[in-house]
Design an enzyme around this catalytic site. Sequence first.
Site, mmCIF file in Angstrom:
data_model
loop_
_atom_site.group_PDB
_atom_site.id
_atom_site.type_symbol
_atom_site.label_atom_id
_atom_site.label_comp_id
_atom_site.label_asym_id
_atom_site.label_seq_id
_atom_site.Cartn_x
_atom_site.Cartn_y
_atom_site.Cartn_z
ATOM 1 N N HIS A 73 0.668 -1.338 0.054
ATOM 2 C CA HIS A 73 0.005 0.026 -0.086
ATOM 3 C C HIS A 73 1.013 1.157 0.061
ATOM 4 C CE1 HIS A 73 0.290 -0.491 4.407
ATOM 5 N NE2 HIS A 73 0.230 0.967 4.426
ATOM 6 N N ASP A 210 1.548 -7.815 2.333
ATOM 7 C CA ASP A 210 1.502 -6.368 1.843
ATOM 8 C C ASP A 210 2.997 -6.063 1.921
ATOM 9 O OD1 ASP A 210 0.990 -3.772 1.720
ATOM 10 O OD2 ASP A 210 -0.516 -3.661 3.395
ATOM 11 N N SER A 630 4.121 2.130 8.297
ATOM 12 C CA SER A 630 3.725 0.978 7.442
ATOM 13 C C SER A 630 5.047 0.841 6.608
ATOM 14 C CB SER A 630 2.757 1.657 6.440
ATOM 15 O OG SER A 630 1.562 1.478 6.774
#
Length: 694
Positions: A73, A210, A630
């Site tokens: 992402h 991810d 992240s």
Amino acid sequence: MLSTASVNADEGMWMLYNLPQAVYNQMQAEGFTMPYDALYNSDNAIKNVVVNFSGYCSGVVVSPDGLVFTNHHCGFESIRSHSTVEHDYMLNGFYAKSFEEELPNENMFVSFMVEQKDITELLDKKGINKLTPSEQVNFLDSIENDMSKEVKAKDSTLRLEIKPYYEGNKYYATTYRDFTDLRLVFTVPKSMGKFGGETDNWMWPRQTCDFSVFRIYADPKTNGPAAYSKDNVPYKPKHWSPVSLQGYKEGDFAMTMGYPGSTNRYLSSYGIRERRDAENAPRAQVRGVKQEVMLKHMRADEAVRIKYDSKYAQSSNYWKNSIGMNKCIDSIGLIRQKADYEERVRRFQTFTNYLKGKLDFDLMKSLYDKRLVARRNYMYFRETFIRTNELADRAFKYHNGIEVKGPKKSKSKQYVEYDDNSDTWDAALDKEVYATLLKNYREHVDAKYLPEFYQTIDNNYKGDYSKYVEDVWNNTVLMKSGEKIYINKKIYAKDCGIKMGLDLTTVFGDLKNELDKLNDSIEIQERYLCDAILRMEQELPHYSDANFTMRLSYGQVGGFNLNGKPSGYFTDAPSIVEKMKQSDKNFEYFAEPIMHELMSAKDFGKYTDKNTGKMQLCFLTNNDITGGNSGSPMFNGKGELIGLAFDGNWDSLSSDIFFDNKLARCIGVDIRYVLYMMDKWGHADRLIKEIGAK
């Protein structure tokens, strides 16, 4: 006293530059085996492999040729920008089989932290504490510019940032080296990189793969930063992170290092109430309405989906975050807890006279009470009109900061123009979003904050928002990309889009003026509160709130217990196959047949965990994270890479303002899952060899 310090040390986003010895000692007690200098000071320090990824995520260098791992992402916009209906890398994934096939990206970069130092005393001598918070902004800009010039004079590849810490009670200057030639190397299909979508976002258990892979390119002569050029070569770092296939078990030491964006853990009870009622609630309400329209159009047209995948993901992430945070605030009675704690601070102040005449809880409450309604209306305005659709964006920018071109001496020839960015938006979707949001805005804000064009909607369009938006879109010069719009021509004063933008600017100014009357005073009181807490608990180590500078968090691998039910601390291959079989009921669990086949393998070879005998996908630690983390590397006690942080659990959503060490967890993707997909799906032999996982 030392026992209390140890308990508190597990929570926190610690700076590496001045990591308290008590914190390092606790890390050692929990399984960290590297020397103190291995974190920040040595040539091979772990800080040298961790990067700020494009100003919104984190990443880690994993090879001698500058490969960088981050989350899928985090690479979303790069993947989307290279995708077309014919070559949909978002949908189908991408693997560059050679250096030549690696894809360059505009406006992307990685930053390495070079040095950090405390400049609080310097700024104090220059008079920063005699200025209001608003005045301090320009003051800091000036000091930052002067210090940056000094740094660049020694090394032109460096830049310097000054940021406040501990609510403005401390200031640190950080020097960075930026590499702007960053190329996409590998990504799995969206079905895996975003598996579970919004259904599973902020939830456990997770099976999302991810990750995405980029490469840093450098000047072939200096191995230093350089603007994109076909002649640039892969960057050769002095040090990169070793990647481990050895896995982890429950209770093992785990450390996360990255760039957490923003936390407010010193925030007062009054500030938390404002966050809940005037920020989170409006954000969740407006985005919920907007996303429903977006999703309808995206699911109807593949070309539209490609344009909006990244925008939808960005919007929905903090939509769900706002909902979850408010539920956590209420479920644990956080406002009451903070108020009780502030009563302790008040008693400390009475006993010691510390900050007497400065920190005033009654004044703080009064200021927040006055700001609450204005802040709520301001959030509704931002969520409705700022970065929600192309028409409102252009209308607002015309009056607020778009570059004016043409000769400075001749105002009659000055103009603005909008680039043709039609490949990033869809007219039908944008129009319906705007019409829907216009109606929603009216239903939720005070009447005095309605822009004047609402009268036009009532009088000329009989309340038909869609017709109004259609008319403005079709008749304003603003939507004609590449056309010079001369800023002094009377004809434009009557333009419906420009008039709409002026009405928006007027209301925005009114809202901002209301807030500006109170902001400085509130900020000063919050700074005093933090100062009092640090003094009251001076025997304990304290970390500063996150501000997108490098931080370390540590703890252990392990799950949590909710209502007597253990969460487990990892997920395995059968669990994702089970979800994939439910895709007829939930499209966010769809995966291609090859993914079913890969995840149903009987033997996962070297990617199998030696303790459980399973292919492990995602795992939990009690590391302290927030947005910006992240893509942060997750290390074991030897400093080896075991995973990438990508999310928190539902019960961690209050963590920006309160860390619940019983329930808050960091979710990471197991590095063995990452390598398995690169190997068995991507057949990325050259990358697997380059990384050399052991």
